[in-house]
Design an enzyme around this catalytic site. Structure first.
Site, PDB file in Angstrom:
ATOM      1  N   CYS A 287      78.315  26.180  40.213  1.00 33.09           N
ATOM      2  CA  CYS A 287      79.344  25.273  40.667  1.00 33.09           C
ATOM      3  C   CYS A 287      78.735  24.037  41.304  1.00 33.09           C
ATOM      4  O   CYS A 287      77.541  23.792  41.232  1.00 33.09           O
ATOM      5  CB  CYS A 287      80.237  25.973  41.688  1.00 33.09           C
ATOM      6  SG  CYS A 287      80.736  27.636  41.213  1.00 33.09           S
TER       7      CYS A 287
ATOM      8  N   ARG B 283      84.236  24.600  40.291  1.00 32.70           N
ATOM      9  CA  ARG B 283      83.799  25.903  39.796  1.00 32.70           C
ATOM     10  C   ARG B 283      83.541  25.931  38.300  1.00 32.70           C
ATOM     11  O   ARG B 283      84.343  25.441  37.504  1.00 32.70           O
ATOM     12  CB  ARG B 283      84.855  26.975  40.116  1.00 32.70           C
ATOM     13  CG  ARG B 283      84.363  28.380  39.730  1.00 32.70           C
ATOM     14  CD  ARG B 283      85.370  29.458  39.962  1.00 32.70           C
ATOM     15  NE  ARG B 283      84.765  30.772  39.711  1.00 32.70           N
ATOM     16  CZ  ARG B 283      85.448  31.889  39.512  1.00 32.70           C
ATOM     17  NH1 ARG B 283      86.764  31.866  39.572  1.00 32.70           N
ATOM     18  NH2 ARG B 283      84.820  33.027  39.281  1.00 32.70           N
TER      19      ARG B 283
ATOM     20  N   SER C 187      65.837  30.817  30.611  1.00 29.26           N
ATOM     21  CA  SER C 187      64.751  29.859  30.384  1.00 29.26           C
ATOM     22  C   SER C 187      63.439  30.443  30.884  1.00 29.26           C
ATOM     23  O   SER C 187      63.423  31.298  31.770  1.00 29.26           O
ATOM     24  CB  SER C 187      65.068  28.548  31.117  1.00 29.26           C
ATOM     25  OG  SER C 187      63.979  27.666  31.071  1.00 29.26           O
TER      26      SER C 187
ATOM     27  N   ILE D 262      81.645  32.209  35.977  1.00 31.76           N
ATOM     28  CA  ILE D 262      80.638  33.040  35.315  1.00 31.76           C
ATOM     29  C   ILE D 262      80.888  34.521  35.609  1.00 31.76           C
ATOM     30  O   ILE D 262      80.955  35.347  34.705  1.00 31.76           O
ATOM     31  CB  ILE D 262      79.210  32.663  35.784  1.00 31.76           C
ATOM     32  CG1 ILE D 262      78.925  31.175  35.527  1.00 31.76           C
ATOM     33  CG2 ILE D 262      78.176  33.550  35.095  1.00 31.76           C
ATOM     34  CD1 ILE D 262      78.820  30.780  34.095  1.00 31.76           C
TER      35      ILE D 262
ATOM     36  N   GLY E  99      75.632  28.669  42.645  1.00 30.83           N
ATOM     37  CA  GLY E  99      74.509  29.443  42.141  1.00 30.83           C
ATOM     38  C   GLY E  99      74.912  30.849  41.752  1.00 30.83           C
ATOM     39  O   GLY E  99      76.059  31.126  41.405  1.00 30.83           O
TER      40      GLY E  99
END
Length: 635
Positions: free
Chosen positions: A2, A60, A370, A63, A86
């Site tokens: 967010c 927001r 990643s 997730i 986060g």
């Protein structure tokens, strides 16, 4: 994932009203397009009878617990209010503990864990969190605001405090929406930017505006502001361990880190460049999923910058659902977008491919894994080898004083990305310097002598006495007693990684509402890798030995032994072709915004040398052009 913002004020004349708070949150709508939230209490009174006003804003990107977990979020009696950006990966473990202590949860998300953990532990709660986070928390009972940032610096926190009001946000845009905050440029920040290609924490491009350092929290209480470190990481610590023990522990930690980061209620995939780090993360993720993981790579029409054939090889080996994106990046088109989203001058040109990869990946998934951090933790950068070699050479004989070394610096440069001559120039230039200075030589964009030639007399008078080198040297000294390769890698971990790589990934991905998770930056992995003897990770010309020992069977062995390409674009070529008109119309224009800072003749000389291929100033010109375009956009 967010965006957060907010303020606390002691003077009603500095109040943040609802329309202004909305503008602050709307400025970061791209970070959280799914929902917004606002909470304002304009009249709170502390124990000494002083009035406080508080505002918290939130955007927001859903997730976890997509239907619930709205923010700002409070505790059971409303005495705490929090905004959070986060992911907390160990939230389920923490939740079970908190429920056992009698806390009642209203949501299934990870954010509420922070609120209740703070009730139990106060500011000690941040050391319990495994995740990437930026947190703003208002404690009404103690009339205090707390801001916190994750250990590695994956999520940003900007703030400004003038004694009467503190404003904060995930991006400088939030603060720029408030009159009187982002107004005066800091000359020292320009000097730092041209040294590092970023403005290092705790400063920003604006006077009076700060970045909260990684692994720290801030407290504003009774009108007093203080910043505290909560991460007890000791860079001087080296633990003897056998190779077999190190392999077993690394497998355990990194596998668990990936497992944590597979938690998602929305589609998830993985970046796959074809390099070691992204390939390993993808392999560990694929092994823990029942269905093929989706993977994404990006290709360019210039062979020196295209790794997609290696990515395809790994994808086939792992059986992933792979998608290759082909782009022909336009420097003139992308630079305006980068300047707007990065808020302050940011000159790492790999932001360009990261931008395109994030944009295209977001069309398919909302979360991507990643491999960031592998080079810093396991000695993968070429500059570590160069530093190690320079130390050995200086011990054996004074090669740096040999006749003819200076001639190397005057030879015509190459346009190739991996020019042997360009690397030789940097190597010999650095030999005469102490270790920390020598390492800066491999990192800096404009060496000190070039900045001195570039700056106008008026600008030099505005600069403070501090040398930009002091930032890197302060970090370098934290690992005193370790070998030179470990010191360089820990220095990168505490400086280059949060200031450059994490900033690049956060901004480029969140510009497209894509959440990027970086398993190698789990603090348990970081602490373990940093404590290892260098011989387990690096030997002679090769780094990442432990990664191969631990995970060599998961991906093709050829991936470990091919030349490292990095994640770049043909900057040198751009400035002789596509970007040449923009350079002449902006950097060399009579109304150039950089005019008050730099000598025009010096800028013309850099441009001319590059265009005539006498020297490759591509990265320097990119930083100058970024600065010029940033000044045009934000001042």
């Amino acid at each position: 994932m967010c965006g957060i913002t907010g303020a606390v004020w002691l003077d009603e004349r500095a109040a943040i009203d609802a329309p202004l708070l909305t503008r602050m949150t709307d400025a970061i709508m791209h970070r959280g397009p799914d929902d917004d939230g606002h909470w304002i209490d304009p009249r709170q009174v502390d124990g000494q009878g002083r009035n406080y006003g508080v505002a918290l804003g939130f955007r927001r990107l859903s997730i976890i617990d997509v239907a619930g977990a709205a923010q700002p979020m409070g505790n059971e009696d409303g005495s705490l209010q929090m905004v959070f950006n986060g992911e907390i990966y160990n939230y389920k473990t923490l939740r079970r503990r908190l429920e056992g202590n009698g806390h009642r949860f209203k949501t299934d998300g990870d954010g509420e864990t922070i609120v209740h953990l703070y009730e139990d532990l106060g500011t000690g709660c941040f050391a319990e969190l495994n995740g990437m986070f930026a947190i703003g928390l208002w404690d009404q009972r103690r009339s205090r605001l707390i801001l916190a940032r994750d250990r590695i610096g994956q999520k940003p926190v900007y703030y400004a405090f003038d004694g009467q009001r503190l404003v904060f946000g995930s991006e400088l845009k939030c603060l720029a929406a408030v009159e009187g905050v982002c107004e005066e440029l800091d000359p020292a920040a320009i000097d730092e930017f041209l040294t590092y290609q970023y403005v290092p924490y705790p400063g920003t491009i604006w006077k009076g505006v700060r970045k909260l350092p990684p692994g720290h929290y801030l407290v504003l209480e009774k009108g007093n502001l203080s910043v505290h470190k909560y991460w007890d990481f000791d860079p001087t610590l080296e633990r003897p361990v056998s190779r077999d023990q190190a392999v077993e522990r690394l497998r355990e930690l990194l596998t668990d880190s990936v497992r944590y980061r597979l938690q998602s209620d929305v589609p998830l995939g993985s970046f796959l460049s074809g390099g070691i780090d992204s390939s390993l993360i993808t392999a560990l993720a694929a092994a823990q999923r029942d269905e093929p993981i989706r993977t994404f790579s990006i290709g360019f029409p210039v062979a020196d910058f295209d790794e997609t054939e290696h990515a395809a090889k790994v994808a086939a080996h792992l059986g992933t659902d792979h998608q290759r994106f082909e782009v022909d990046p336009s420097g003139a088109e992308i630079i305006e977008k980068l300047v707007w989203h990065f808020d302050e001058p940011f000159g790492d040109s790999s932001a360009v491919p990261t931008w395109y990869l994030s944009e295209l990946t977001r069309r398919e998934v909302t979360v991507a894994l990643s491999g960031d951090g592998g080079d810093e933790l396991f000695a993968g950068y070429e500059r570590y080898r160069a530093l190690w070699l320079s130390v050995r050479l200086r011990r054996m004989f004074p090669i740096h004083r040999m006749p003819g070394i200076g001639l190397v610096q005057r030879l015509p440069d190459s346009n190739k990305q991996y020019s042997l001559l360009r690397r030789a120039k940097r190597f010999f230039e650095a030999l005469e310097q102490p270790e920390a200075r020598r390492y800066l030589n491999w990192l800096q964009i404009f060496p000190e002598r070039m900045r001195a030639d570039l700056y106008s007399d008026d600008f030099v008078q505005q600069l403070p006495g501090e040398d930009p080198f002091e930032f890197l040297d302060t970090v370098w000294q934290q690992s005193e007693g370790r070998d030179v390769v470990t010191r360089a890698s820990i220095t990168d971990l505490l400086s280059y990684l949060p200031c450059d790589l994490c900033t690049k990934v956060d901004v480029a991905s969140m510009a497209h509402a894509l959440e990027v998770r970086q398993p190698m930056l789990d603090h348990r992995v970081v602490e373990f890798a940093s404590s290892l003897p260098v011989g387990l990770k690096f030997r002679g010309k090769r780094g990442k030995l432990l990664l191969e020992d631990a995970f060599g069977e998961l991906i093709p062995r050829s991936i470990f032994h091919r030349r490292k390409m990095g994640f770049g674009i043909p900057i040198g070529k751009w400035f002789r072709e596509e970007l040449k008109p923009m350079v002449h119309d902006t950097l060399l224009a009579d109304n150039a915004k950089i005019g008050p800072f730099f000598n025009r003749e010096s800028v013309e000389r850099l441009v001319g040398q590059h265009e005539r291929m006498e020297n490759n100033h591509g990265y320097r010109l990119w930083n100058l052009l970024i600065l010029e375009q940033w000044l045009r956009r934000w001042t």
